[in-house]
Design a protein around this motif. Structure first.
Motif, PDB file in Angstrom:
ATOM      1  N   ASP A 119       0.836  -1.206   0.000  1.00  0.00           N
ATOM      2  CA  ASP A 119       0.000   0.000   0.000  1.00  0.00           C
ATOM      3  C   ASP A 119       0.869   1.255   0.000  1.00  0.00           C
ATOM      4  O   ASP A 119       0.568   2.250  -0.665  1.00  0.00           O
ATOM      5  CB  ASP A 119      -0.931   0.029   1.215  1.00  0.00           C
ATOM      6  CG  ASP A 119      -2.008  -1.040   1.171  1.00  0.00           C
ATOM      7  OD1 ASP A 119      -2.253  -1.605   0.080  1.00  0.00           O
ATOM      8  OD2 ASP A 119      -2.603  -1.308   2.233  1.00  0.00           O
ATOM      9  N   LEU A 120       1.948   1.211   0.756  1.00  0.00           N
ATOM     10  CA  LEU A 120       2.846   2.360   0.880  1.00  0.00           C
ATOM     11  C   LEU A 120       3.520   2.718  -0.445  1.00  0.00           C
ATOM     12  O   LEU A 120       3.782   3.896  -0.721  1.00  0.00           O
ATOM     13  CB  LEU A 120       3.896   2.050   1.953  1.00  0.00           C
ATOM     14  CG  LEU A 120       4.684   3.192   2.534  1.00  0.00           C
ATOM     15  CD1 LEU A 120       3.767   4.268   3.099  1.00  0.00           C
ATOM     16  CD2 LEU A 120       5.601   2.663   3.627  1.00  0.00           C
ATOM     17  N   LEU A 121       3.759   1.725  -1.281  1.00  0.00           N
ATOM     18  CA  LEU A 121       4.412   1.966  -2.573  1.00  0.00           C
ATOM     19  C   LEU A 121       3.586   2.873  -3.493  1.00  0.00           C
ATOM     20  O   LEU A 121       4.129   3.439  -4.434  1.00  0.00           O
ATOM     21  CB  LEU A 121       4.722   0.641  -3.272  1.00  0.00           C
ATOM     22  CG  LEU A 121       5.899  -0.131  -2.689  1.00  0.00           C
ATOM     23  CD1 LEU A 121       6.006  -1.508  -3.343  1.00  0.00           C
ATOM     24  CD2 LEU A 121       7.202   0.645  -2.850  1.00  0.00           C
ATOM     25  N   ASN A 122       2.299   3.038  -3.207  1.00  0.00           N
ATOM     26  CA  ASN A 122       1.486   3.978  -3.977  1.00  0.00           C
ATOM     27  C   ASN A 122       1.935   5.421  -3.774  1.00  0.00           C
ATOM     28  O   ASN A 122       1.627   6.292  -4.591  1.00  0.00           O
ATOM     29  CB  ASN A 122       0.004   3.861  -3.594  1.00  0.00           C
ATOM     30  CG  ASN A 122      -0.582   2.538  -4.006  1.00  0.00           C
ATOM     31  OD1 ASN A 122      -0.355   2.057  -5.115  1.00  0.00           O
ATOM     32  ND2 ASN A 122      -1.330   1.912  -3.109  1.00  0.00           N
ATOM     33  N   TYR A 123       2.636   5.662  -2.686  1.00  0.00           N
ATOM     34  CA  TYR A 123       3.018   7.027  -2.330  1.00  0.00           C
ATOM     35  C   TYR A 123       4.511   7.299  -2.481  1.00  0.00           C
ATOM     36  O   TYR A 123       4.922   8.448  -2.596  1.00  0.00           O
ATOM     37  CB  TYR A 123       2.587   7.323  -0.890  1.00  0.00           C
ATOM     38  CG  TYR A 123       1.107   7.101  -0.718  1.00  0.00           C
ATOM     39  CD1 TYR A 123       0.195   8.068  -1.101  1.00  0.00           C
ATOM     40  CD2 TYR A 123       0.624   5.886  -0.225  1.00  0.00           C
ATOM     41  CE1 TYR A 123      -1.171   7.857  -0.977  1.00  0.00           C
ATOM     42  CE2 TYR A 123      -0.737   5.669  -0.099  1.00  0.00           C
ATOM     43  CZ  TYR A 123      -1.621   6.650  -0.489  1.00  0.00           C
ATOM     44  OH  TYR A 123      -2.971   6.435  -0.366  1.00  0.00           O
TER      45      TYR A 123
END
Length: 142
Positions: free
Chosen positions: A125-129
């Motif tokens: 999920d963090l890789l989206n940011y």
């Protein structure tokens, strides 16, 4: 105009609350030599002044199955809005603490998750940011 000056007694009351925010005003009064009512009045004044912003709970996440404690430095993608990221971390229950930082990275996160699978889900999920650097806590000292 508010001219209240924080004195040594206020600082002692604040120190007592920092040690244990569940102490009663009476208990604090015994320590600082005031009545419980007087302590209550001073605490309310500290709250009104914004010195005391709220109260928190010290807890042990491992006791409820949150055995992985991750410390993450986030490096934002230049195309992603900081506000979008901040909204994400505010909503996500896995994130316990967030700091916007200077130096290396843009944000520092503290997360608690159940297991490696949940950790991987969060990191995906963090890789989206942006990108990240992960450290896992192996023991709390203080």
């Amino acid at each position: 105009m508010n001219t209240y000056t924080i004195d040594e007694v206020d600082l002692l009351i604040l120190e007592c609350l920092l040690e244990n925010a569940s102490r009663t005003h009476k208990e604090i009064g015994q320590i600082v030599h005031l009545t419980g009512q007087a302590v209550g009045a001073r605490v309310r004044k500290l709250e009104e002044l914004g010195v005391i912003e709220g109260y928190t709970l010290k807890w042990n996440p491992e006791k409820i199955g949150k055995s992985l404690h991750g410390l993450i430095t986030v490096y934002m993608k230049s195309t992603v809005s900081h506000q979008t990221f901040q909204d994400f971390v505010q909503r996500d229950s896995r994130v316990q603490e967030v700091h916007r930082i200077t130096g290396e990275g843009c944000y520092w996160l503290r997360i608690f998750v159940d297991d490696n699978m949940r950790l991987n889900e969060f990191l995906d999920d963090l890789l989206n940011y942006g990108n990240y650097r992960l450290s896992l806590s192996i023991g709390r000292i203080k």
